[in-house]
Design an enzyme around this catalytic site. Structure first.
Site, mmCIF file in Angstrom:
data_model
loop_
_atom_site.group_PDB
_atom_site.id
_atom_site.type_symbol
_atom_site.label_atom_id
_atom_site.label_comp_id
_atom_site.label_asym_id
_atom_site.label_seq_id
_atom_site.Cartn_x
_atom_site.Cartn_y
_atom_site.Cartn_z
ATOM 1 N N CYS A 87 -80.412 -11.908 -27.414
ATOM 2 C CA CYS A 87 -80.263 -10.544 -27.936
ATOM 3 C C CYS A 87 -80.465 -10.562 -29.455
ATOM 4 O O CYS A 87 -81.050 -9.626 -30.015
ATOM 5 C CB CYS A 87 -78.890 -9.985 -27.598
ATOM 6 S SG CYS A 87 -78.343 -10.331 -25.915
ATOM 7 N N CYS A 132 -78.041 -4.195 -23.742
ATOM 8 C CA CYS A 132 -76.666 -4.649 -23.557
ATOM 9 C C CYS A 132 -75.851 -4.472 -24.844
ATOM 10 O O CYS A 132 -76.411 -4.172 -25.898
ATOM 11 C CB CYS A 132 -76.676 -6.117 -23.156
ATOM 12 S SG CYS A 132 -77.119 -7.192 -24.527
ATOM 13 N N CYS A 169 -84.434 -9.430 -19.318
ATOM 14 C CA CYS A 169 -83.305 -8.515 -19.114
ATOM 15 C C CYS A 169 -83.751 -7.054 -19.157
ATOM 16 O O CYS A 169 -83.002 -6.166 -18.767
ATOM 17 C CB CYS A 169 -82.221 -8.753 -20.162
ATOM 18 S SG CYS A 169 -82.783 -8.452 -21.835
ATOM 19 N N ASP A 196 -84.242 -5.247 -21.777
ATOM 20 C CA ASP A 196 -83.725 -4.493 -22.917
ATOM 21 C C ASP A 196 -84.826 -4.203 -23.939
ATOM 22 O O ASP A 196 -85.744 -5.001 -24.121
ATOM 23 C CB ASP A 196 -82.582 -5.275 -23.594
ATOM 24 C CG ASP A 196 -81.347 -5.329 -22.709
ATOM 25 O OD1 ASP A 196 -81.399 -4.752 -21.615
ATOM 26 O OD2 ASP A 196 -80.351 -5.931 -23.111
HETATM 27 FE FE1 FES Z 1 -81.092 -8.959 -23.068
HETATM 28 FE FE2 FES Z 1 -78.930 -8.485 -24.424
HETATM 29 S S1 FES Z 1 -79.062 -9.052 -22.326
HETATM 30 S S2 FES Z 1 -80.961 -8.203 -25.079
#
Ligand code: FES
Length: 123
Positions: A102, A58, A33, A35
């Site tokens: 996450c 996110c 993702c 992040d």
């Molecule tokens: Fe990857 Fe939340 S979508 S950490």
């Protein structure tokens, strides 16, 4: 989709920021993702005196970092090392299945910051 607890930590996250003279810093990312989560620790006599985070990610990543900082603040280093992503999810009253990773990021960021502290302080 999200619990009230998640929404609350997303909209008013605790312990946001950085610690200039941090004793340990952990930065982790999720390749899928994109992040990124960074955790700063201030440790005195093996107790986590202060903790701050910066998360570029996110809403669930922000909520999990926020609750993770609350869960480890005031704990010993060894106690904080036992923090699991499951405990993070439970403290948030659950996360949707596609957002479990996450919470894994939050566990990894805490562990990375403690490892950095141990390395820098020969523990
Ligand atoms: Fe990857 Fe939340 S979508 S950490």
């Amino acid at each position: 989709m999200y619990s009230e607890k998640v929404m609350e930590h997303f909209t008013t996250p605790r312990n946001v920021g950085e610690i200039k003279d941090a004793d340990g810093i952990g930065e982790v990312g999720n390749a899928k993702c994109g992040d990124i989560m960074k955790i700063y620790l201030k440790i005195e006599n093996d107790i986590i005196k202060d903790v701050k985070f910066k998360t570029f990610g996110c809403g669930a990543a922000i909520a999990t970092s926020s609750i993770a900082t609350e869960l480890i603040k005031g704990k010993t280093v060894e106690e904080a090392l036992k923090l699991t992503n499951k405990a993070v999810v439970e403290a948030l009253d659950g996360l949707p299945p596609q957002k479990i990773h996450c919470s894994v990021l939050a566990e990894e960021a805490v562990k990375a910051a403690i490892e950095d502290y141990k390395k820098k302080h020969n523990k």
